[in-house]
Design a protein around this motif. Structure first.
Motif, PDB file in Angstrom:
ATOM      1  N   PRO A  69       0.805  -1.345  -0.082  1.00 44.51           N
ATOM      2  CA  PRO A  69      -0.470   0.437  -0.114  1.00 44.51           C
ATOM      3  C   PRO A  69       0.599   1.209   0.145  1.00 44.51           C
ATOM      4  O   PRO A  69       1.076   2.030  -0.592  1.00 44.51           O
ATOM      5  CB  PRO A  69      -0.871  -0.105   1.026  1.00 44.51           C
ATOM      6  CG  PRO A  69      -0.588  -1.419   1.499  1.00 44.51           C
ATOM      7  CD  PRO A  69       0.509  -2.216   1.290  1.00 44.51           C
ATOM      8  N   GLY A  70       1.961   1.174   0.376  1.00 46.92           N
ATOM      9  CA  GLY A  70       3.174   2.495   1.012  1.00 46.92           C
ATOM     10  C   GLY A  70       3.613   3.089  -0.661  1.00 46.92           C
ATOM     11  O   GLY A  70       3.834   4.201  -0.787  1.00 46.92           O
ATOM     12  N   ILE A  71       3.491   2.659  -1.651  1.00 41.56           N
ATOM     13  CA  ILE A  71       3.262   2.517  -3.450  1.00 41.56           C
ATOM     14  C   ILE A  71       2.814   3.832  -3.320  1.00 41.56           C
ATOM     15  O   ILE A  71       2.467   4.481  -4.697  1.00 41.56           O
ATOM     16  CB  ILE A  71       2.884   2.018  -4.426  1.00 41.56           C
ATOM     17  CG1 ILE A  71       4.223   1.632  -5.848  1.00 41.56           C
ATOM     18  CG2 ILE A  71       1.894   1.327  -4.439  1.00 41.56           C
ATOM     19  CD1 ILE A  71       4.084   0.879  -6.515  1.00 41.56           C
ATOM     20  N   LEU A  72       1.193   3.251  -2.832  1.00 46.43           N
ATOM     21  CA  LEU A  72       0.477   4.564  -3.248  1.00 46.43           C
ATOM     22  C   LEU A  72       1.251   6.539  -2.970  1.00 46.43           C
ATOM     23  O   LEU A  72       0.334   7.461  -3.465  1.00 46.43           O
ATOM     24  CB  LEU A  72      -1.274   4.979  -2.486  1.00 46.43           C
ATOM     25  CG  LEU A  72      -1.872   3.750  -2.804  1.00 46.43           C
ATOM     26  CD1 LEU A  72      -3.268   3.022  -2.327  1.00 46.43           C
ATOM     27  CD2 LEU A  72      -2.873   3.084  -4.458  1.00 46.43           C
ATOM     28  N   SER A  73       2.092   6.214  -1.580  1.00 46.10           N
ATOM     29  CA  SER A  73       2.220   7.706  -1.138  1.00 46.10           C
ATOM     30  C   SER A  73       3.515   8.016  -1.038  1.00 46.10           C
ATOM     31  O   SER A  73       4.376   8.851  -1.007  1.00 46.10           O
ATOM     32  CB  SER A  73       2.034   7.495   0.581  1.00 46.10           C
ATOM     33  OG  SER A  73       2.124   7.069   1.178  1.00 46.10           O
ATOM     34  N   ALA A  74       4.281   6.932  -2.262  1.00 48.81           N
ATOM     35  CA  ALA A  74       5.861   6.731  -2.343  1.00 48.81           C
ATOM     36  C   ALA A  74       6.275   8.556  -3.263  1.00 48.81           C
ATOM     37  O   ALA A  74       5.551   8.106  -4.258  1.00 48.81           O
ATOM     38  CB  ALA A  74       5.944   5.665  -3.048  1.00 48.81           C
ATOM     39  N   LYS A  75       7.280   8.760  -2.569  1.00 47.64           N
ATOM     40  CA  LYS A  75       7.485  10.250  -3.826  1.00 47.64           C
ATOM     41  C   LYS A  75       9.091  10.357  -3.589  1.00 47.64           C
ATOM     42  O   LYS A  75       9.786  11.256  -3.504  1.00 47.64           O
ATOM     43  CB  LYS A  75       6.596  11.299  -2.983  1.00 47.64           C
ATOM     44  CG  LYS A  75       4.969  11.510  -3.589  1.00 47.64           C
ATOM     45  CD  LYS A  75       4.539  12.822  -2.549  1.00 47.64           C
ATOM     46  CE  LYS A  75       5.398  13.497  -3.498  1.00 47.64           C
ATOM     47  NZ  LYS A  75       4.494  15.298  -2.848  1.00 47.64           N
ATOM     48  N   PRO A  76      10.047   9.228  -4.058  1.00 47.91           N
ATOM     49  CA  PRO A  76      11.259   9.525  -4.034  1.00 47.91           C
ATOM     50  C   PRO A  76      11.746  10.750  -4.940  1.00 47.91           C
ATOM     51  O   PRO A  76      11.295  10.451  -5.517  1.00 47.91           O
ATOM     52  CB  PRO A  76      11.663   8.118  -3.902  1.00 47.91           C
ATOM     53  CG  PRO A  76      11.035   7.603  -5.444  1.00 47.91           C
ATOM     54  CD  PRO A  76       9.521   7.934  -4.581  1.00 47.91           C
ATOM     55  N   GLY A  77      12.114  11.598  -3.918  1.00 46.41           N
ATOM     56  CA  GLY A  77      12.938  12.477  -5.427  1.00 46.41           C
ATOM     57  C   GLY A  77      11.229  13.579  -5.928  1.00 46.41           C
ATOM     58  O   GLY A  77      12.062  14.142  -6.668  1.00 46.41           O
ATOM     59  N   ASN A  78      10.237  13.627  -4.587  1.00 46.33           N
ATOM     60  CA  ASN A  78       9.573  14.395  -5.299  1.00 46.33           C
ATOM     61  C   ASN A  78       8.763  13.948  -6.026  1.00 46.33           C
ATOM     62  O   ASN A  78       8.083  14.477  -6.608  1.00 46.33           O
ATOM     63  CB  ASN A  78       9.900  15.165  -5.212  1.00 46.33           C
ATOM     64  CG  ASN A  78       9.127  16.088  -4.386  1.00 46.33           C
ATOM     65  OD1 ASN A  78       8.531  15.675  -3.163  1.00 46.33           O
ATOM     66  ND2 ASN A  78       9.124  17.922  -4.241  1.00 46.33           N
ATOM     67  N   ASN A  79       8.719  12.469  -6.451  1.00 41.58           N
ATOM     68  CA  ASN A  79       8.278  11.473  -7.772  1.00 41.58           C
ATOM     69  C   ASN A  79       7.182  10.835  -7.183  1.00 41.58           C
ATOM     70  O   ASN A  79       7.261  10.070  -6.321  1.00 41.58           O
ATOM     71  CB  ASN A  79       9.630  10.817  -9.162  1.00 41.58           C
ATOM     72  CG  ASN A  79      10.426  11.595  -9.088  1.00 41.58           C
ATOM     73  OD1 ASN A  79      10.508  13.210  -9.562  1.00 41.58           O
ATOM     74  ND2 ASN A  79      11.439  11.106  -9.294  1.00 41.58           N
ATOM     75  N   GLN A  80       6.252  11.349  -7.223  1.00 41.63           N
ATOM     76  CA  GLN A  80       4.472  10.385  -7.487  1.00 41.63           C
ATOM     77  C   GLN A  80       5.243   9.313  -8.080  1.00 41.63           C
ATOM     78  O   GLN A  80       4.593   9.276  -8.963  1.00 41.63           O
ATOM     79  CB  GLN A  80       3.305  11.222  -7.218  1.00 41.63           C
ATOM     80  CG  GLN A  80       2.750  10.529  -6.698  1.00 41.63           C
ATOM     81  CD  GLN A  80       2.236  10.963  -5.454  1.00 41.63           C
ATOM     82  OE1 GLN A  80       2.723  11.592  -4.652  1.00 41.63           O
ATOM     83  NE2 GLN A  80       2.225   9.577  -4.601  1.00 41.63           N
TER      84      GLN A  80
END
Length: 420
Positions: free
Chosen positions: A158-169
């Motif tokens: 589920p964390g993939i929904l909010s993951a933003k590495p380097g500000n990339n959604q």
């Protein structure tokens, strides 16, 4: 094997499994008898060995060694065309397997989820932002784009929904990627969150299941209706009426009692008895006397109904009292007989203290076989490797009981589309 449907014989659907691990997704698809595993791709040695054995001994693939491709999926051109590598050996590549078959019907798999884990981000030191695994979905997309199956299944946390590495959604990048490849997926992937306990998995495990259909094959409007139907009616029809408990999953396994004197088995230290009758992978990991004393306190606290150690603060305090150390997270959790287990994670290989067996007579953490049962692997799947290898493989897997429901739902959708 073929399936009769509305008077017609429908052949098995050809699949490939990416980031296959030890084969939890493949296992469920194979159990239906409706799919043919053309190839699996996985880069770690022990999962490859285990899935190859499973394909050969359980599912009857005499050329399992050729179907299991141990390779780094990021090296896509070599993956497609073949490689000669000192680490990964020699192979003619995916093209040599898939093209003679005229293509594939469905691609399944899910990139490693650790980079998207909310728990990992909560204790992050900045490494998550630069973790290469954040972008392994791009390798999945490249395989989909090359072979253009009619459908795909992409599984992740589920964390993939909010993951933003380097500000990339990340989730938007994945949606855009599939659209550019010509596939329809749900516009709001929050609606793709699935509770596996509803499908008979005795473990609290939620996952994002992205199901996509090829627009060129069926038309955009048909794909839209079919994908919505997959989530709203087709997959849900495979839900169980009653959720499975820990007791139902592992309660019949032989008990493993603390030994008065330490023994050895195959070079391993034993703090607990061997199972009688013997069950493969059902050997307790070594437990210290200190840990067993803590387990006894925690289990008795639950059995007595006192519940003094149900809060995080109480568990952290107990840890400090017995070890002299301070922890920011609580270390202990006793699984409950009549509930579903907490999540079976890959890091179970480290110590297992968050998965303490609920029987006060046994005073131990769960075995590899118990972890496999809670992940719904059949007992005839024998896991090979060290405790580190086996716990990690099992924790990373998709539970086959859910995978089978998923496979049946995918087959239903594709069968309906082919008959219309």
């Amino acid at each position: 094997m073929d399936k009769k449907n509305s008077g017609e014989i429908i052949s098995k659907l050809n699949t490939i499994d990416l980031f296959a691990g030890c084969g939890g997704l493949m296992e469920g698809f194979e159990q239906t008898g409706l799919f043919n595993t053309l190839a699996v791709v996985e880069w770690e040695k022990m999962p490859c060995m285990n899935i190859e054995k499973r394909l050969a001994t359980k599912w009857g693939y005499v050329d399992a060694d050729k179907r299991v491709l141990r390779f780094d999926i990021q090296r896509d051109e070599e993956l497609f065309n073949g490689w000669n590598d000192p680490v990964y050996g020699v192979s003619e590549g995916l093209d040599s397997i898939i093209l003679p078959k005229g293509g594939i019907d469905i691609i399944v798999g899910g990139p490693p989820c650790q980079a998207y884990s909310i728990a990992k981000r909560n204790r992050d030191d900045g490494e998550t932002q630069i973790d290469y695994r954040n972008y392994l979905f791009e390798s999945y997309l490249k395989v989909v784009d090359r072979y253009k199956p009619n459908a795909f299944v992409f599984e992740n946390v589920p964390g993939i929904l909010s993951a933003k590495p380097g500000n990339n959604q990340i989730i938007y990048m994945i949606q855009e990627g599939f659209l550019e490849c010509g596939y329809y997926v749900l516009p709001n992937l929050k609606d793709a969150l699935i509770d596996f306990t509803e499908y008979g998995v005795p473990q609290k495990r939620n996952r994002i299941i992205i199901f996509g259909l090829k627009i060129d094959s069926f038309g955009e409007e048909v794909c839209k209706k079919a994908v919505e139907s997959f989530y709203n009616t087709i997959l849900p029809k495979y839900k169980v009426k009653t959720k499975m408990s820990v007791r139902e999953a592992i309660g019949d396994l032989p008990k493993l009692f603390p030994l008065k004197h330490e023994q050895k088995y195959n070079g391993r230290r034993l703090s607990h008895s061997l199972p009688e009758p013997f069950v493969q992978n059902h050997i307790a990991r070594w437990q210290s006397e200190r840990d067993m004393n803590i387990f006894k306190i925690l289990i008795d606290d639950i059995d007595s109904g006192r519940n003094n150690y149900v809060s995080t603060e109480a568990l952290k305090k107990l840890y400090t009292e017995y070890t002299g150390k301070i922890s920011n997270v609580h270390k202990y959790h006793v699984i409950r007989w009549d509930e579903q287990s907490n999540l079976i994670p890959a890091h179970l290989f480290k110590d297992g203290l968050r998965h303490i067996h609920p029987d006060i007579q046994q005073l131990r953490t769960i075995t590899v076989r118990e972890a496999a049962r809670l992940q719904t692997f059949d007992d005839d799947y024998i896991f090979h490797g060290s405790n580190v290898d086996t716990y990690k493989m099992i924790g990373n897997a998709v539970p086959p009981k859910f995978s089978k429901c998923l496979a049946l739902a995918v087959y239903d959708v594709l069968s309906n589309l082919s008959n219309n």
